[in-house]
Design an enzyme around this catalytic site. Sequence first.
Site, PDB file in Angstrom:
ATOM      1  N   CYS A   2       0.854  -1.176   0.000  1.00 43.48           N
ATOM      2  CA  CYS A   2       0.000   0.000   0.000  1.00 43.48           C
ATOM      3  C   CYS A   2       0.901   1.240   0.000  1.00 43.48           C
ATOM      4  CB  CYS A   2      -0.907   0.019   1.221  1.00 43.48           C
ATOM      5  SG  CYS A   2      -2.076  -1.370   1.276  1.00 43.48           S
ATOM      6  N   LEU A  48      -6.065  -8.371   2.865  1.00 47.82           N
ATOM      7  CA  LEU A  48      -6.869  -8.905   3.962  1.00 47.82           C
ATOM      8  C   LEU A  48      -8.170  -8.113   4.075  1.00 47.82           C
ATOM      9  CD1 LEU A  48      -4.229  -9.431   6.801  1.00 47.82           C
ATOM     10  CD2 LEU A  48      -5.488 -11.220   5.628  1.00 47.82           C
ATOM     11  N   ASN A  70       1.045   0.730   5.846  1.00 46.64           N
ATOM     12  CA  ASN A  70       1.440  -0.181   4.775  1.00 46.64           C
ATOM     13  C   ASN A  70       2.171  -1.349   5.405  1.00 46.64           C
ATOM     14  OD1 ASN A  70       2.386  -1.380   2.351  1.00 46.64           O
ATOM     15  ND2 ASN A  70       4.249  -0.146   2.426  1.00 46.64           N
ATOM     16  N   ASP A  95      -5.492  -6.271  10.098  1.00 45.13           N
ATOM     17  CA  ASP A  95      -4.388  -5.997  11.006  1.00 45.13           C
ATOM     18  C   ASP A  95      -4.247  -4.500  11.270  1.00 45.13           C
ATOM     19  OD1 ASP A  95      -3.636  -5.634   8.369  1.00 45.13           O
ATOM     20  OD2 ASP A  95      -1.605  -6.370   8.630  1.00 45.13           O
ATOM     21  N   GLY A 358      12.686 -15.204  -1.495  1.00 42.34           N
ATOM     22  CA  GLY A 358      13.793 -15.732  -0.696  1.00 42.34           C
ATOM     23  C   GLY A 358      14.869 -14.723  -0.387  1.00 42.34           C
TER      24      GLY A 358
END
Length: 464
Positions: A2, A48, A70, A95, A358
């Site tokens: 965001c 979410l 963000n 969250d 990764g």
Amino acid sequence: MCGVIGFNWKDELLLNQMCKAIKHRGPDGKGIYLDDKVSLGHNRLDILDKSGTDKQPMSDENNAIVLTYNGRVYNFPQIREELIAKGYKFKSRSDAEVILHAYEEYGTDCVQHFNGMWAFCIYDKTKNMLFLSRDRFGIKPLYYYFDGERFIFSSEIKAILEHDVPRKENRGVIFDYLYFNLTDHSEETFFKDIKRLMPSHNMIFDLSDRKLKISRYYDITKNTVESANDPGKIKDLFTDAVNRALVSDVAMGSCLSGGIDSSSIVVTMRNIDPDVQIKTFSMKFPGEAMDESLYQRAVYEKVNSVNYGVTPQPSELIEDLHELFMTQEEPFSGTSVYGQYRIMKLANETGIKVLMDGQGADQVLSGSSYFNGYYYYEMLKQFDVAQLFREASQYYSKSKSLIPLVYLGLRMTPGELKRYLYNHQKAPYLSRRFLEENADREDMRRHISSLQEAAYSSILFYAL
């Protein structure tokens, strides 16, 4: 991702211009908040709670604090339950609302409770201040400009440049880049007076007296774990980290290079959920020595994932340069950035909003030639020449490279001689005036004396 933006006065037109400048960070929605003291904005990427109950900037039930945020706080379900037990009410599953109420309960110490990645600003009307924070390892970006009166912040530099601020190069940072090959190593950016909030740091801006206070809330060197070398413990922590990151209301994919880092993530994703569709994204270089398609195939066939590949061509790099530069905003040190750029672009084209990656394993596990140099040096200090010879021979037999020995040599080279060698190698490309102007700048790595210090430094500045 965001986008978060804001400044310490009211100007709706300018706020909307900033939002537009970084719309790519949050194409799913825009929100703004204004009063006589601040302007706050948010560009949203739905990950979410897509119900719309967690739009930002988000206020508490009393409209006393406002959040623009963000990131992802992976342990938010646990914190949410703790706050509910303390009497807090929630209207969303996000969250973001957890951060809001955690601040109400714990104040600026709320970040000590978070496990995740974040860059946020909380406007506390009661205390008449802005509280900004960046996650422990700087996964999420946060930049700011402050000239003693105007305070401006954003997820990206380009939004700050929507303001009438000086656009002047930072010659010291340019020197560090050209001479020492350093980037993102300090709060300074390539733009003079535009700074980044460093990882593990909080910032408080007092709206009354326009004073800025920055403090560090986490230091990795003081948070070592005794069982860190226990393979079983490392595996458990790794699996838990992947599991937490998989919480999402949208489809997720993963980068897959063929190396240990991304391969471990993809296999762990499959172990956690045997039935979910996994999309993987890879760079491929058919016929080239650097091609890792063989290793990629071994992994995506093992986990039954859908694999997408891209092979960048030189002509495409030329075409993409402008957009790449605008995306990165500052110079970078290698073409791998372009590879990542193409992978992210490919994922977006296939409808994937969230990618596992990764990045950072070489730093966490000291797995590159740079660290081997310090490892060799420690063996040399212990006069374990036989072990040093075995390690160097094994490395060479597998890679046909002597780079770790070069790093060992640099580690043993006195600072003055190293500076002379640097000058001899790079002075032909830099003006004498430029060298003299920056004679007092030094490589932050010159004081590193052990493998552990090298790992700490690399994790802090480069892992993520």
